[in-house]
Design a protein around this motif. Structure first.
Motif, short mmCIF file in Angstrom:
data_model
loop_
_atom_site.label_atom_id
_atom_site.label_comp_id
_atom_site.label_asym_id
_atom_site.label_seq_id
_atom_site.Cartn_x
_atom_site.Cartn_y
_atom_site.Cartn_z
N ALA A 1 -98.52 84.80 -18.95
CA ALA A 1 -99.77 85.21 -18.30
C ALA A 1 -100.58 86.10 -19.23
O ALA A 1 -100.04 86.93 -19.95
CB ALA A 1 -99.46 85.96 -17.00
N SER B 1 -100.19 87.99 -9.40
CA SER B 1 -98.86 87.45 -9.73
C SER B 1 -98.68 87.50 -11.24
O SER B 1 -99.64 87.44 -12.01
CB SER B 1 -98.71 86.03 -9.21
N ASP C 1 -90.91 86.39 -12.69
CA ASP C 1 -91.95 86.08 -11.71
C ASP C 1 -92.02 87.23 -10.74
O ASP C 1 -91.01 87.63 -10.16
CB ASP C 1 -91.63 84.80 -10.94
N GLY C 2 -93.21 87.79 -10.56
CA GLY C 2 -93.34 88.91 -9.65
C GLY C 2 -94.79 89.27 -9.43
O GLY C 2 -95.70 88.51 -9.74
N ASP D 1 -89.41 86.64 -19.04
CA ASP D 1 -89.14 85.51 -18.17
C ASP D 1 -88.94 86.06 -16.77
O ASP D 1 -87.82 86.26 -16.31
CB ASP D 1 -87.90 84.75 -18.66
N SER E 1 -97.81 88.29 -21.20
CA SER E 1 -96.50 88.62 -20.68
C SER E 1 -95.46 87.78 -21.41
O SER E 1 -95.60 86.56 -21.51
CB SER E 1 -96.45 88.31 -19.17
N LYS F 1 -96.27 85.95 -14.42
CA LYS F 1 -95.30 84.98 -14.93
C LYS F 1 -95.31 85.03 -16.44
O LYS F 1 -96.26 85.52 -17.05
CB LYS F 1 -95.65 83.57 -14.46
N LYS F 2 -94.27 84.50 -17.04
CA LYS F 2 -94.20 84.44 -18.49
C LYS F 2 -95.40 83.67 -19.02
O LYS F 2 -95.75 82.61 -18.51
CB LYS F 2 -92.91 83.77 -18.93
#
Length: 106
Positions: free
Chosen positions: A64, A59, A10-11, A8, A5, A61-62
């Motif tokens: 990942a 989850s 978060d999800g 930037d 990923s 994140k950058k």
């Protein structure tokens, strides 16, 4: 090739492709062909194995790891070159050198 990923963000992942063999049609479109998780299952240069690491509900994140993409090599030692494949490398990638046994691509 590891897929990461780069956003930037978060999800939570809502959709993710299935692990397995994907096949490229003559028109350039790619579709899921069958489930497998062994790279030896790749039958031709028109197929690739995608192994998903991050799935629905995980989850995100950058940085990942999303998955790994493996393709059959040409058998003559050729390796992927970012400039020929149209990839953009960041400053960290430019310092890396291919290692023996790295993934071979045609």
């Amino acid at each position: 090739m590891l897929l990461k990923s780069t956003e930037d963000f978060d999800g939570i992942v809502t959709h993710a492709p299935a692990s397995g063999i994907y096949r490229m049609a003559p028109d350039g479109s790619v579709s899921y062909a069958r489930f497998d998780y062994h790279r030896q299952a790749i039958e031709s240069d028109k197929e690739a194995l995608f192994v998903r690491f991050t799935g629905r509900g995980d989850s995100l994140k950058k940085g990942a790891d999303l998955g790994a993409l493996m393709m059959r090599g040409a058998g003559d030692g050729r390796r992927i070159r970012a400039d020929r494949a149209g990839l953009q490398l960041d400053h960290r990638d430019r310092r890396r050198r291919p290692r023996a046994g790295s993934v071979q691509l045609t």
